[in-house]
Design a protein around this motif. Structure first.
Motif, short mmCIF file in Angstrom:
data_model
loop_
_atom_site.label_atom_id
_atom_site.label_comp_id
_atom_site.label_asym_id
_atom_site.label_seq_id
_atom_site.Cartn_x
_atom_site.Cartn_y
_atom_site.Cartn_z
N UNK A 34 0.84 -1.18 0.00
CA UNK A 34 0.00 0.00 0.00
C UNK A 34 0.88 1.24 0.00
N UNK A 35 0.43 2.26 -0.72
CA UNK A 35 1.16 3.52 -0.74
C UNK A 35 0.89 4.22 0.59
N UNK A 36 1.95 4.61 1.30
CA UNK A 36 1.74 5.24 2.60
C UNK A 36 1.08 6.61 2.44
N UNK A 37 0.31 7.00 3.45
CA UNK A 37 -0.37 8.29 3.43
C UNK A 37 0.49 9.39 4.01
N UNK A 38 -0.17 10.46 4.41
CA UNK A 38 0.52 11.61 4.99
C UNK A 38 1.07 11.20 6.36
N UNK A 40 2.19 11.31 10.25
CA UNK A 40 1.41 11.80 11.38
C UNK A 40 1.86 13.15 11.94
N UNK A 41 3.11 13.51 11.77
CA UNK A 41 3.63 14.73 12.37
C UNK A 41 2.89 15.95 11.83
N UNK A 42 2.50 16.89 12.70
CA UNK A 42 1.72 18.05 12.25
C UNK A 42 2.45 18.94 11.24
N UNK A 43 3.77 18.89 11.20
CA UNK A 43 4.51 19.73 10.25
C UNK A 43 4.12 19.41 8.81
N UNK A 44 3.79 18.14 8.53
CA UNK A 44 3.41 17.77 7.17
C UNK A 44 2.08 18.43 6.77
N UNK A 45 1.14 18.45 7.70
CA UNK A 45 -0.14 19.09 7.41
C UNK A 45 0.04 20.59 7.24
N UNK A 46 0.94 21.19 8.02
CA UNK A 46 1.22 22.62 7.89
C UNK A 46 1.82 22.92 6.52
N UNK A 47 2.71 22.07 6.04
CA UNK A 47 3.32 22.24 4.73
C UNK A 47 2.25 22.16 3.65
N UNK A 82 11.19 16.92 4.26
CA UNK A 82 9.77 16.60 4.38
C UNK A 82 9.08 16.69 3.01
N UNK A 83 9.44 17.70 2.23
CA UNK A 83 8.86 17.86 0.89
C UNK A 83 9.20 16.66 0.01
N UNK A 84 10.45 16.25 0.05
CA UNK A 84 10.88 15.09 -0.75
C UNK A 84 10.14 13.82 -0.31
N UNK A 85 9.92 13.67 0.99
CA UNK A 85 9.18 12.51 1.49
C UNK A 85 7.75 12.53 0.95
N UNK A 86 7.12 13.71 0.93
CA UNK A 86 5.76 13.82 0.40
C UNK A 86 5.73 13.55 -1.10
N UNK A 87 6.78 13.94 -1.81
CA UNK A 87 6.87 13.63 -3.25
C UNK A 87 6.99 12.13 -3.44
N UNK A 88 7.83 11.48 -2.65
CA UNK A 88 8.02 10.03 -2.81
C UNK A 88 6.74 9.25 -2.52
N UNK A 89 5.86 9.83 -1.71
CA UNK A 89 4.59 9.17 -1.38
C UNK A 89 3.47 9.56 -2.35
N UNK A 90 3.78 10.41 -3.32
CA UNK A 90 2.79 10.79 -4.32
C UNK A 90 1.82 11.86 -3.84
N UNK A 91 2.13 12.52 -2.73
CA UNK A 91 1.23 13.53 -2.17
C UNK A 91 1.53 14.89 -2.79
N UNK A 92 2.80 15.16 -3.07
CA UNK A 92 3.23 16.38 -3.75
C UNK A 92 3.95 16.02 -5.03
N UNK A 93 4.17 17.03 -5.87
CA UNK A 93 4.99 16.86 -7.07
C UNK A 93 6.10 17.90 -7.03
#
Length: 105
Positions: A34-38, A40-47, A82-93
């Motif tokens: 499964x592709x991991x989601x966002x 849990x740390x609040x910094x990711x939601x703030x970003x 953190x941005x790169x981690x979100x890109x690797x999870x497909x949440x950001x580009x």
């Protein structure tokens, strides 16, 4: 049981794992992880909120400013990580090297 039997993978030293049941103990390669989601740390939601509010691709430094973080190398590097981690999870580009955005729907 003889010592030589333990070396061949029989008995309690190897937990009963041998060639015959090794394949059954391993996960199927066809099972797609499964592709991991966002995270849990609040910094990711703030970003994510800051990128949504900006409505444009942003570099890590600009995100630090938007998040009211001091512009220090450690903050910029942590935000970029953190941005790169979100890109690797497909949440950001990453629209260009160093520019991060929400994917367009």
């Amino acid at each position: 049981m003889l010592e030589s039997e333990h070396r061949r993978g029989h008995g309690p030293l190897y937990g009963g794992l041998n060639r015959g049941n090794l394949a059954a103990a391993m996960p199927s390669p066809a099972a797609e992880p499964e592709r991991p989601g966002i995270p849990d740390h609040p910094a990711y939601q703030q970003i994510l909120t800051a990128l949504t509010d900006a409505g444009r691709p942003m570099p890590a430094r600009d995100l630090c400013q938007a998040l009211d973080l001091p512009i220090l190398p450690k903050n910029t590097a942590g935000t970029r990580s953190k941005l790169k981690r979100l890109v690797s999870r497909g949440i950001l580009v990453e629209t260009e090297p160093g520019l991060f955005a929400r994917p367009e729907a």
